[in-house]
Scaffold this motif. Structure first.
Motif, PDB file in Angstrom:
ATOM      1  N   ILE A 146       0.841  -1.249  -0.092  1.00  0.00           N
ATOM      2  CA  ILE A 146      -0.165  -0.002   0.104  1.00  0.00           C
ATOM      3  C   ILE A 146       0.843   1.289  -0.032  1.00  0.00           C
ATOM      4  CG2 ILE A 146      -1.723   1.319   1.113  1.00  0.00           C
ATOM      5  CD1 ILE A 146      -3.001  -1.255   0.403  1.00  0.00           C
ATOM      6  N   LEU A 147       0.832   1.817  -1.206  1.00  0.00           N
ATOM      7  CA  LEU A 147       1.826   3.020  -1.416  1.00  0.00           C
ATOM      8  C   LEU A 147       1.235   4.294  -0.643  1.00  0.00           C
ATOM      9  CD1 LEU A 147       3.366   2.070  -4.608  1.00  0.00           C
ATOM     10  CD2 LEU A 147       4.582   2.082  -2.479  1.00  0.00           C
ATOM     11  N   THR A 148       2.038   5.258  -0.432  1.00  0.00           N
ATOM     12  CA  THR A 148       1.710   6.640  -0.226  1.00  0.00           C
ATOM     13  C   THR A 148       2.956   7.385  -0.798  1.00  0.00           C
ATOM     14  OG1 THR A 148       0.750   8.359   1.176  1.00  0.00           O
ATOM     15  CG2 THR A 148       2.451   7.004   2.273  1.00  0.00           C
ATOM     16  N   TYR A 149       2.851   8.768  -0.928  1.00  0.00           N
ATOM     17  CA  TYR A 149       3.963   9.482  -1.685  1.00  0.00           C
ATOM     18  C   TYR A 149       4.264  10.624  -0.940  1.00  0.00           C
ATOM     19  CZ  TYR A 149       1.963   6.362  -5.147  1.00  0.00           C
ATOM     20  OH  TYR A 149       1.626   5.249  -5.647  1.00  0.00           O
ATOM     21  N   PRO A 150       4.805  10.421   0.187  1.00  0.00           N
ATOM     22  CA  PRO A 150       5.211  12.093   0.815  1.00  0.00           C
ATOM     23  C   PRO A 150       6.711  12.537   0.119  1.00  0.00           C
ATOM     24  CG  PRO A 150       5.999  10.007   2.115  1.00  0.00           C
ATOM     25  CD  PRO A 150       5.273   9.353   0.960  1.00  0.00           C
ATOM     26  N   ARG A 160       8.499  13.348  -4.664  1.00  0.00           N
ATOM     27  CA  ARG A 160       7.942  12.411  -3.842  1.00  0.00           C
ATOM     28  C   ARG A 160       8.533  11.082  -3.952  1.00  0.00           C
ATOM     29  NH1 ARG A 160       1.885  12.154  -5.828  1.00  0.00           N
ATOM     30  NH2 ARG A 160       3.128  11.016  -7.366  1.00  0.00           N
ATOM     31  N   MET A 161       8.503  10.663  -2.534  1.00  0.00           N
ATOM     32  CA  MET A 161       8.910   9.167  -2.380  1.00  0.00           C
ATOM     33  C   MET A 161       7.607   8.232  -2.559  1.00  0.00           C
ATOM     34  SD  MET A 161      11.360   9.533   0.975  1.00  0.00           S
ATOM     35  CE  MET A 161      11.991   7.932   0.743  1.00  0.00           C
ATOM     36  N   ASN A 162       8.022   6.879  -2.783  1.00  0.00           N
ATOM     37  CA  ASN A 162       7.066   5.897  -2.681  1.00  0.00           C
ATOM     38  C   ASN A 162       7.114   4.889  -1.614  1.00  0.00           C
ATOM     39  OD1 ASN A 162       7.315   6.973  -5.313  1.00  0.00           O
ATOM     40  ND2 ASN A 162       6.531   5.144  -6.202  1.00  0.00           N
ATOM     41  N   VAL A 163       6.465   4.940  -0.587  1.00  0.00           N
ATOM     42  CA  VAL A 163       6.669   4.380   0.915  1.00  0.00           C
ATOM     43  C   VAL A 163       5.525   3.251   0.848  1.00  0.00           C
ATOM     44  CG1 VAL A 163       8.339   5.934   1.973  1.00  0.00           C
ATOM     45  CG2 VAL A 163       5.899   5.760   2.300  1.00  0.00           C
ATOM     46  N   ASN A 164       6.066   2.050   1.569  1.00  0.00           N
ATOM     47  CA  ASN A 164       5.019   1.098   1.672  1.00  0.00           C
ATOM     48  C   ASN A 164       4.315   1.294   3.189  1.00  0.00           C
ATOM     49  OD1 ASN A 164       3.411  -1.301   2.007  1.00  0.00           O
ATOM     50  ND2 ASN A 164       5.343  -2.538   1.967  1.00  0.00           N
ATOM     51  N   LEU A 165       3.209   1.667   3.235  1.00  0.00           N
ATOM     52  CA  LEU A 165       2.423   2.013   4.418  1.00  0.00           C
ATOM     53  C   LEU A 165       2.298   0.748   5.356  1.00  0.00           C
ATOM     54  CD1 LEU A 165      -0.536   4.384   3.875  1.00  0.00           C
ATOM     55  CD2 LEU A 165       1.465   4.658   5.156  1.00  0.00           C
ATOM     56  N   ARG A 166       2.507  -0.601   4.833  1.00  0.00           N
ATOM     57  CA  ARG A 166       2.368  -1.632   5.530  1.00  0.00           C
ATOM     58  C   ARG A 166       3.544  -1.799   6.523  1.00  0.00           C
ATOM     59  NH1 ARG A 166      -2.124  -4.741   4.315  1.00  0.00           N
ATOM     60  NH2 ARG A 166      -2.789  -4.661   2.013  1.00  0.00           N
ATOM     61  N   VAL A 167       4.553  -1.170   6.226  1.00  0.00           N
ATOM     62  CA  VAL A 167       5.617  -1.335   7.123  1.00  0.00           C
ATOM     63  C   VAL A 167       5.407  -0.542   8.566  1.00  0.00           C
ATOM     64  CG1 VAL A 167       8.298  -0.503   7.505  1.00  0.00           C
ATOM     65  CG2 VAL A 167       7.382  -1.461   5.190  1.00  0.00           C
ATOM     66  N   LEU A 168       4.467   0.560   8.459  1.00  0.00           N
ATOM     67  CA  LEU A 168       4.399   1.582   9.474  1.00  0.00           C
ATOM     68  C   LEU A 168       3.143   0.967  10.612  1.00  0.00           C
ATOM     69  CD1 LEU A 168       4.386   4.778   7.777  1.00  0.00           C
ATOM     70  CD2 LEU A 168       6.227   3.616   8.724  1.00  0.00           C
ATOM     71  N   ASP A 169       3.492   0.928  11.814  1.00  0.00           N
ATOM     72  CA  ASP A 169       2.728   0.644  12.787  1.00  0.00           C
ATOM     73  C   ASP A 169       1.543   1.718  13.015  1.00  0.00           C
ATOM     74  OD1 ASP A 169       4.005  -1.876  13.197  1.00  0.00           O
ATOM     75  OD2 ASP A 169       5.687  -0.972  14.241  1.00  0.00           O
ATOM     76  N   GLY A 170       0.365   1.334  13.726  1.00  0.00           N
ATOM     77  CA  GLY A 170      -0.708   2.448  14.117  1.00  0.00           C
ATOM     78  C   GLY A 170      -1.142   3.070  13.013  1.00  0.00           C
ATOM     79  N   VAL A 171      -1.134   2.879  11.784  1.00  0.00           N
ATOM     80  CA  VAL A 171      -1.974   3.322  10.741  1.00  0.00           C
ATOM     81  C   VAL A 171      -3.601   2.916  10.835  1.00  0.00           C
ATOM     82  CG1 VAL A 171      -2.494   3.131   8.214  1.00  0.00           C
ATOM     83  CG2 VAL A 171      -0.044   3.108   8.936  1.00  0.00           C
ATOM     84  N   GLU A 172      -4.457   3.883  10.813  1.00  0.00           N
ATOM     85  CA  GLU A 172      -5.713   3.882  11.012  1.00  0.00           C
ATOM     86  C   GLU A 172      -6.341   3.273   9.775  1.00  0.00           C
ATOM     87  OE1 GLU A 172      -4.215   6.860  11.119  1.00  0.00           O
ATOM     88  OE2 GLU A 172      -3.864   7.497  13.101  1.00  0.00           O
TER      89      GLU A 172
END
Length: 190
Positions: free
Chosen positions: A91-95, A158-170
């Motif tokens: 699951i990507l987001t682009y910060p 922008r970067m392409n980061v995998n949200l699945r790596v992060l804890d606490g995502v709502e």
């Protein structure tokens, strides 16, 4: 199956790297690591993801479609049925780069395919994709194989980061768009 035979519940490894440098009012920091804990990531957003304006999408490229997994929900007591749904692997987001810190990033291994304008950065121990690193393309190279609907400068910023790596995502409060990689060359096994 005897419950004692199951492995212990996974406990995420703590993130011990630096905080992202981006500055926001009401900032929220999400942290996490790959599965084995070798690589960590922190991402700072303007409040919770559900209201931060970050674009979030489920990647459907050829590799993410192959690393998909099943989410299993508890057995319904009256029927004995279990609800199983397929989820894509990333699951990507682009910060912006200032919103992200990746600790031990040099430990990651790279894999590039298709148009080869970026590489997926995986932990070589546990196999988790942490982010997608963009290759240094000129504007001309990007216009030849990049995303036709996105300006080069916007893409670079922008970067392409995998949200699945992060804890606490709502997860229940965010809208996840479906990716669309129709322009990517079809994956072919030779």
């Amino acid at each position: 199956m005897d419950g004692a035979a199951l492995e212990p519940k996974y406990i995420p490894h703590p993130y011990d790297g630096p905080e992202p440098t981006a500055e926001f009012d009401n900032a929220k920091i999400y942290t996490g690591t790959c599965h084995c804990g070798a690589v960590g990531m922190a991402m700072k957003t303007a409040g919770p993801l559900s209201s931060s304006g970050q674009h979030i999408e489920e990647c459907d490229c050829s590799i993410c479609a192959r690393v998909s997994h099943f989410l299993r929900f508890p057995i319904f007591p009256k029927t004995g049925l279990r609800l199983i749904t397929l989820q894509e692997g990333v699951i990507l987001t682009y910060p912006s780069p200032e919103q992200v810190q990746i600790s031990n990033a040099s430990f990651l291994t790279s894999y590039s395919f298709g148009r080869k304008f970026r590489s997926w950065e995986f932990c070589p121990v546990c196999g988790v994709c942490v982010w997608a690193r963009k290759h240094d393309l000129t504007t001309k190279e990007y216009n030849a194989f990049g995303d036709a609907d996105e300006d080069y400068d916007v893409w670079r910023a922008r970067m392409n980061v995998n949200l699945r790596v992060l804890d606490g995502v709502e997860w229940d409060g965010i809208k996840i768009a479906r990716g669309g990689n129709e322009s990517e060359p079809k994956y072919v096994v030779l």
